[in-house]
Design an enzyme around this catalytic site. Structure first.
Site, PDB file in Angstrom:
ATOM      1  N   HIS A 473       0.936  -1.268  -0.537  1.00  0.00           N
ATOM      2  CA  HIS A 473       0.321  -0.108  -0.617  1.00  0.00           C
ATOM      3  C   HIS A 473       1.195   1.307   0.276  1.00  0.00           C
ATOM      4  O   HIS A 473       0.542   1.752  -0.898  1.00  0.00           O
ATOM      5  CB  HIS A 473      -0.886  -0.363   1.355  1.00  0.00           C
ATOM      6  CG  HIS A 473      -1.539   1.173   1.439  1.00  0.00           C
ATOM      7  ND1 HIS A 473      -2.867   1.107   0.846  1.00  0.00           N
ATOM      8  CD2 HIS A 473      -1.773   2.460   1.587  1.00  0.00           C
ATOM      9  CE1 HIS A 473      -4.174   2.356   0.939  1.00  0.00           C
ATOM     10  NE2 HIS A 473      -2.874   3.363   1.332  1.00  0.00           N
ATOM     11  N   GLU A 474       1.492   1.185   0.480  1.00  0.00           N
ATOM     12  CA  GLU A 474       2.883   2.479   0.884  1.00  0.00           C
ATOM     13  C   GLU A 474       3.519   2.394  -0.359  1.00  0.00           C
ATOM     14  O   GLU A 474       3.911   3.064  -0.564  1.00  0.00           O
ATOM     15  CB  GLU A 474       3.370   2.613   2.473  1.00  0.00           C
ATOM     16  CG  GLU A 474       2.648   2.750   3.504  1.00  0.00           C
ATOM     17  CD  GLU A 474       1.400   3.613   3.783  1.00  0.00           C
ATOM     18  OE1 GLU A 474       1.865   4.977   3.498  1.00  0.00           O
ATOM     19  OE2 GLU A 474       0.589   3.589   4.108  1.00  0.00           O
ATOM     20  N   HIS A 477       1.294   3.974  -2.780  1.00  0.00           N
ATOM     21  CA  HIS A 477       1.340   6.641  -2.451  1.00  0.00           C
ATOM     22  C   HIS A 477       3.350   6.584  -3.381  1.00  0.00           C
ATOM     23  O   HIS A 477       2.981   7.628  -3.488  1.00  0.00           O
ATOM     24  CB  HIS A 477       1.213   6.594  -1.028  1.00  0.00           C
ATOM     25  CG  HIS A 477       0.344   6.284  -0.335  1.00  0.00           C
ATOM     26  ND1 HIS A 477      -0.946   6.708  -1.365  1.00  0.00           N
ATOM     27  CD2 HIS A 477      -0.115   6.104   0.419  1.00  0.00           C
ATOM     28  CE1 HIS A 477      -1.957   6.197  -0.881  1.00  0.00           C
ATOM     29  NE2 HIS A 477      -1.744   5.807   1.090  1.00  0.00           N
ATOM     30  N   HIS A 480       3.300   6.541  -6.432  1.00  0.00           N
ATOM     31  CA  HIS A 480       2.838   7.796  -7.548  1.00  0.00           C
ATOM     32  C   HIS A 480       3.719   9.244  -7.466  1.00  0.00           C
ATOM     33  O   HIS A 480       3.851   9.979  -8.204  1.00  0.00           O
ATOM     34  CB  HIS A 480       0.952   8.432  -6.819  1.00  0.00           C
ATOM     35  CG  HIS A 480       0.093   8.651  -7.345  1.00  0.00           C
ATOM     36  ND1 HIS A 480      -1.063   9.437  -5.898  1.00  0.00           N
ATOM     37  CD2 HIS A 480       0.038   9.832  -7.898  1.00  0.00           C
ATOM     38  CE1 HIS A 480      -1.908  10.238  -7.140  1.00  0.00           C
ATOM     39  NE2 HIS A 480      -1.036  10.408  -8.262  1.00  0.00           N
TER      40      HIS A 480
HETATM   41 ZN   LIG Z   1      -2.507   5.144   2.045  1.00  0.00          ZN
END
Ligand SMILES: [Zn+2]
Length: 689
Positions: A473-474, A477, A480
């Site tokens: 998940h991290e 980010h 991105h």
């Molecule tokens: Zn998040």
């Protein structure tokens, strides 16, 4: 002090974390604020026609230096906090906030941007630059630039006080967590708890020079104790300590966040009123995808309605199991994680701790990097940089042609002085600097169990599958930020992306943690080196949606509480709710299935909405999950490791940053508007089939 004396003023390369000290903070921030003010003055008073080069570019350049230095300080205060560093951070925070508040309501700067938007300069801007001008006009309005002088002054005071209160809120939670420990003399009292957790508790006691075992409220200790400790009284004790952190029921009244919560809410309501909005939620939603609080409430209530039957079934099953199989006549909140884990083991025949033996850190990282390399056509390699702690590692990410696109720090283990949770932050954003482009740099921070030390040797850390999901998940980010191709300040990477769409790139990554083709190569048993057996993976997948109804309603409870708090409640005003706790009770009455004990003060540690950026925005997780599930369904259609779908996601979503609305990026990738079906299917919340 010049750049060579003060590492915070050295912008030639990566931050010099190995030499930054609390003493450097005030001189550096004072210098940078002075420079920034001078730049603003020069730009604001310039008589040249307003254009990008004369207005946006010099402001962005000066803010960039301030941001980089301040980010380094904020980051260190979050991950290697000391009393001196905290003091340095807290004493500079009001100055930084005041500067941004002044800038945000500077009518002269507002007029410059209005002149750009209305003048001939607009025609020469590319679409990313136009988006920046649009955002600036919006932000000046939300920053109070249109207010009369007396209200401006008050608006600024409100913002400064809010910033300090948020920092204090986090400090209280961290202090309360650090101050609490439960000492256990005899290992027998920890029956059921996994060996590695017990070993860590022993090591923690030893570090304090004490015999026995030290239990803490940090996740790698708290969660497994709640899940596995056979001693019901121990679970009840830990649960109460955790659920009363930083509240009036907590161990130390000095850490009580009650008054802060009410004050923060009163100030937010005042901010909204000054800006002419009905409530703070309306202000919060202006730069978001969702159009209104009513739309968000309708979305959450619809999802709650769909999840409710599944949640009721989940709860009935686990309480019946606790009664019949575990002999717990009256199952309580502190029994549920324990009973749930036992039920899951019975039904799916594996334990999370057993699975954990297979997820060795080195394999997990290799698997994650391999996946990203395959899908997005990049290469990741370890590299060197100054770091703030010996456990931190540094990597670089290159494109197919070998060109560097970004770098990142990885700081994985829980330790004292580190804020709990997992997050990604930008150390450096992508920018064009003359002929060359400066690459972005990310901080990836987690709080996983540290490697165990045996016979003086460190063994590789082992992660639960849940931790693996968090890491993915991290990292999403991070991608991105790192894979953006926008180099215009304000809309590169995560900058300017609607907050309720920001979890799309992170949540989509979680899906790959459930794919056999990804997982099989990233596992090796801690002792035998054997990969994860296929049948164990199948059982994990079958268990994936175990209690997903309850989990969904829990998230909606938080989100609904947050939204009601910022629409229906103003401290000190007559209204529907007496205080923030009454709002929480209302949200629970509406959606919760699991009764919570009276002492539960979870909101006192709810940093997301009181100290982070999620105020009237916690719904973003579910909102973005509609996007991420639906986006992933394209991978499911064409192949989950498809580099074609990967390239498209990279080009249309990751690369675009905030240069266009998130909905446009989504439609460009998916070929249509988002639908909720994939989310319901991924969560096993479909009644057919
Ligand atoms: Zn998040």
């Amino acid at each position: 002090m010049n750049a060579t004396d003060n590492p915070l003023l050295d912008f030639r390369g990566l931050p010099r974390f190995d030499v930054i000290a609390p003493d450097h903070v005030t001189p550096a921030i004072d210098t940078l604020l002075e420079q920034a003010r001078a730049t603003v003055e020069r730009v604001a008073t310039s008589t040249a026609p307003a254009g990008w080069e004369g207005v946006a570019a010099p402001i962005a350049a000066t803010l960039d230096r301030l941001d980089r230095a301040w980010t380094a300080v904020r980051h260190m205060n979050a991950v290697v906090s000391t009393p001196a560093l905290r003091e340095a951070y807290n004493s500079n925070l009001p100055k930084v906030t005041a500067f941004y508040a002044d800038l945000g309501q500077d009518e002269r700067m507002y007029a410059k941007y209005k002149a750009i938007a209305a003048g001939p300069a607009l025609a020469s801007l590319d679409h990313a630059q136009r988006k920046v001008v649009e955002n600036e006009l919006r932000d000046f309005r939300l920053g109070g630039a249109e207010l009369p002088p007396d209200r401006k002054a008050r608006f600024k005071e409100v913002q400064e006080e809010l910033a300090s209160l948020s920092a204090k809120f986090d400090d209280n939670v961290l202090d309360a967590t650090n101050a609490w420990a439960h000492w256990v003399a005899d290992a027998a009292a920890l029956a059921g708890v996994p060996d590695d957790v017990i070993a860590q508790a022993r090591a923690d006691a030893e570090a304090d020079g004490k015999p026995g075992f030290k239990l803490t409220l940090r996740a790698p200790c708290y969660l497994p104790v709640m899940q596995y400790a056979n001693d019901r009284a121990l679970r009840a004790l830990m649960h109460r300590a955790y659920a009363t952190l930083a509240s009036e029921l907590g161990a130390d009244p000095a850490h009580d966040n009650t008054a802060l919560i009410e004050r923060i809410l009163a100030l937010r309501a005042e901010e909204a009123e000054l800006l002419g909005y009905a409530n703070f939620a309306e202000v919060s939603l202006v730069p978001k995808m969702a159009a209104s609080p009513a739309e968000v409430l309708a979305f959450m209530r619809d999802l709650a309605r769909r999840a409710r039957p599944f949640a009721e079934r989940d709860y009935a099953e686990v309480t019946a199991f606790a009664r019949v199989e575990l002999g717990i006549a009256d199952p309580q909140a502190w029994d549920l994680p324990y009973a749930s884990e036992k039920l899951r083991q019975r039904r799916y025949d594996f334990s999370e701790q057993e699975v954990k033996r297979y997820f060795r850190e080195d394999r997990v990282l290799a698997g994650l990097f391999g996946l990203v390399e395959a899908i997005y056509g990049v290469a990741i390699a370890e590299s060197q940089a100054p770091v703030w702690h010996p456990d931190v590692r540094f990597y670089e990410i290159r494109d197919r042609d070998g060109g560097l696109v970004g770098q990142f720090y990885l700081d994985l283990y829980a330790r004292e002085g580190k804020q709990s949770g997992a997050w990604m932050d930008d150390a450096v954003n992508r920018r064009r600097e003359g002929e060359r482009v400066r690459n972005p740099v990310a901080f990836l921070t987690c709080n996983f169990s540290a490697p165990a030390v045996a016979d003086g040797r460190r063994r590789p850390a082992l992660f639960t599958h849940r931790e693996v999901v968090t890491l993915f998940h991290e990292f999403g980010h991070g991608l991105h930020l790192l894979l953006t191709r926008v180099d215009v300040p304000g809309v590169a990477g995560l900058e300017g992306v609607e907050w309720d769409a920001v979890e799309l790139p992170s949540q989509i990554m979680e899906n790959w943690c459930w794919e056999w083709d990804v997982l099989r190569s990233m596992t090796a048993h801690a002792e035998t080196g054997e990969p994860l057996p296929r049948d164990m993976f199948d059982r994990m997948r079958a268990a994936k949606n175990f209690q997903s109804g309850l989990a969904t309603l829990r998230q909606i409870e938080f989100a609904l509480f947050d939204m009601l708090l910022h629409t229906e409640y103003v401290p000190g005003r007559p209204g529907i709710h007496r205080d923030a706790r009454a709002v929480l009770s209302a949200a629970r009455r509406e959606v919760a299935v699991v009764p919570r004990p009276d002492y539960d003060r979870f909101m006192h540690a709810f940093g997301h909405i009181f100290a982070g950026g999620y105020a009237a925005g916690y719904y973003s997780y579910k909102w973005a999950e509609v996007l991420s599930a639906d986006a992933y369904s394209l991978f499911e259609e064409v192949g989950v490791l498809s580099p074609v779908a990967g390239a498209r996601f990279r080009d249309e979503v990751l690369a675009r940053g905030g240069s266009r609305p998130a909905l446009e990026s989504f439609v460009a990738f998916r070929g249509r508007e988002p639908q909720i079906d994939a989310l319901l299917r991924h969560n096993g919340m479909t009644t057919s089939s």
